[in-house]
Design a protein around this motif. Structure first.
Motif, PDB file in Angstrom:
ATOM      1  N   GLU A 131      10.536  23.395  27.877  1.00 52.55           N
ATOM      2  CA  GLU A 131       9.431  23.929  26.844  1.00 52.55           C
ATOM      3  C   GLU A 131       8.087  23.703  27.710  1.00 52.55           C
ATOM      4  OE1 GLU A 131       9.146  24.032  22.630  1.00 52.55           O
ATOM      5  OE2 GLU A 131      10.967  23.044  22.651  1.00 52.55           O
ATOM      6  N   CYS A 132       7.732  22.822  28.397  1.00 50.97           N
ATOM      7  CA  CYS A 132       6.646  22.666  29.161  1.00 50.97           C
ATOM      8  C   CYS A 132       6.413  23.799  30.130  1.00 50.97           C
ATOM      9  CB  CYS A 132       6.568  21.329  29.935  1.00 50.97           C
ATOM     10  SG  CYS A 132       5.222  21.169  30.901  1.00 50.97           S
ATOM     11  N   VAL A 133       7.602  24.114  30.988  1.00 53.32           N
ATOM     12  CA  VAL A 133       7.361  25.189  31.785  1.00 53.32           C
ATOM     13  C   VAL A 133       7.021  26.476  30.948  1.00 53.32           C
ATOM     14  CG1 VAL A 133       8.369  26.550  33.576  1.00 53.32           C
ATOM     15  CG2 VAL A 133       8.847  24.169  33.510  1.00 53.32           C
ATOM     16  N   LYS A 134       7.619  26.671  29.939  1.00 51.99           N
ATOM     17  CA  LYS A 134       7.557  27.862  29.088  1.00 51.99           C
ATOM     18  C   LYS A 134       5.784  28.013  28.570  1.00 51.99           C
ATOM     19  CE  LYS A 134       8.264  27.830  24.804  1.00 51.99           C
ATOM     20  NZ  LYS A 134       6.965  28.287  23.866  1.00 51.99           N
ATOM     21  N   ASP A 135       5.419  26.754  28.058  1.00 53.11           N
ATOM     22  CA  ASP A 135       4.107  26.950  27.731  1.00 53.11           C
ATOM     23  C   ASP A 135       2.988  27.099  28.824  1.00 53.11           C
ATOM     24  OD1 ASP A 135       5.079  26.506  25.145  1.00 53.11           O
ATOM     25  OD2 ASP A 135       4.589  24.564  25.179  1.00 53.11           O
ATOM     26  N   SER A 136       3.403  26.823  30.043  1.00 53.48           N
ATOM     27  CA  SER A 136       2.594  26.828  31.262  1.00 53.48           C
ATOM     28  C   SER A 136       2.237  28.242  31.835  1.00 53.48           C
ATOM     29  CB  SER A 136       3.054  25.846  32.468  1.00 53.48           C
ATOM     30  OG  SER A 136       4.051  26.613  32.976  1.00 53.48           O
ATOM     31  N   TYR A 137       3.173  29.189  31.159  1.00 50.30           N
ATOM     32  CA  TYR A 137       2.931  30.588  31.646  1.00 50.30           C
ATOM     33  C   TYR A 137       1.709  31.290  30.945  1.00 50.30           C
ATOM     34  CZ  TYR A 137       6.785  30.892  35.055  1.00 50.30           C
ATOM     35  OH  TYR A 137       7.511  30.777  36.094  1.00 50.30           O
ATOM     36  N   GLY A 138       1.121  32.086  31.759  1.00 42.52           N
ATOM     37  CA  GLY A 138      -0.058  32.687  30.718  1.00 42.52           C
ATOM     38  C   GLY A 138      -1.101  31.553  30.759  1.00 42.52           C
ATOM     39  N   TYR A 139      -2.098  31.660  29.689  1.00 39.03           N
ATOM     40  CA  TYR A 139      -3.250  31.015  29.378  1.00 39.03           C
ATOM     41  C   TYR A 139      -3.293  30.335  28.229  1.00 39.03           C
ATOM     42  CZ  TYR A 139      -4.801  32.026  34.214  1.00 39.03           C
ATOM     43  OH  TYR A 139      -4.809  31.987  35.485  1.00 39.03           O
TER      44      TYR A 139
END
Length: 145
Positions: A131-139
């Motif tokens: 989930e951390c990686v998912k949330d790091s995409y975009g701004y």
């Protein structure tokens, strides 16, 4: 009195003959015109833990509408719509930010996006390592829900 009645009947028939087709054309044109001045952009985003959306149970789902204004159940609808407009709706163009550090724990998360973007049907699936990686995409917009 007879001339008045004849004149009224003639005037009525003339008005019907002249204005009748205009009314029908106006109604037909109104019904045939598009119901909006913008292309629709409405998406359903889902998230679940797993490697494949076909066998993963969605744990979260949000809606995102970007036209005419940003709305839906997405927690950052304004930001998500701005991101999508900035990349022309190309979900693959969203990349990870450099300022976010995530652990290397592998707990896969699959995200799906289905709906319409600017009048074009879209269907997208992407697997992130956690989930951390998912949330790091975009701004902090599209995938943060």
């Amino acid at each position: 009195m007879r001339n008045t009645a004849r004149w009224a009947a003639t005037l009525g028939l003339t008005a019907t003959a002249v204005c009748g087709p205009l009314t029908g054309t106006a109604l037909a044109a109104h019904g045939a015109s598009p119901s909006a001045l913008y292309a629709p952009s409405a998406l359903v985003l889902t998230m679940g833990h797993g490697n494949d959306a076909a066998v993963t149970t969605p744990e979260r789902a949000v809606t995102l509408t970007c036209a005419p204004t940003a709305s839906g159940t997405h927690p950052a609808a304004d930001r998500a719509c701005a991101e999508l407009r900035g990349i022309g709706g190309d979900f693959d163009a969203l990349t990870a930010r450099d300022d976010v550090l995530c652990n290397k724990l592998y707990h896969p998360v699959v995200v799906t996006i289905d709906g319409v973007w600017q009048g074009r049907r879209v269907s997208y699936e992407r697997v992130f390592s956690n989930e951390c990686v998912k949330d790091s995409y975009g701004y902090g917009g599209v995938f943060t829900f």
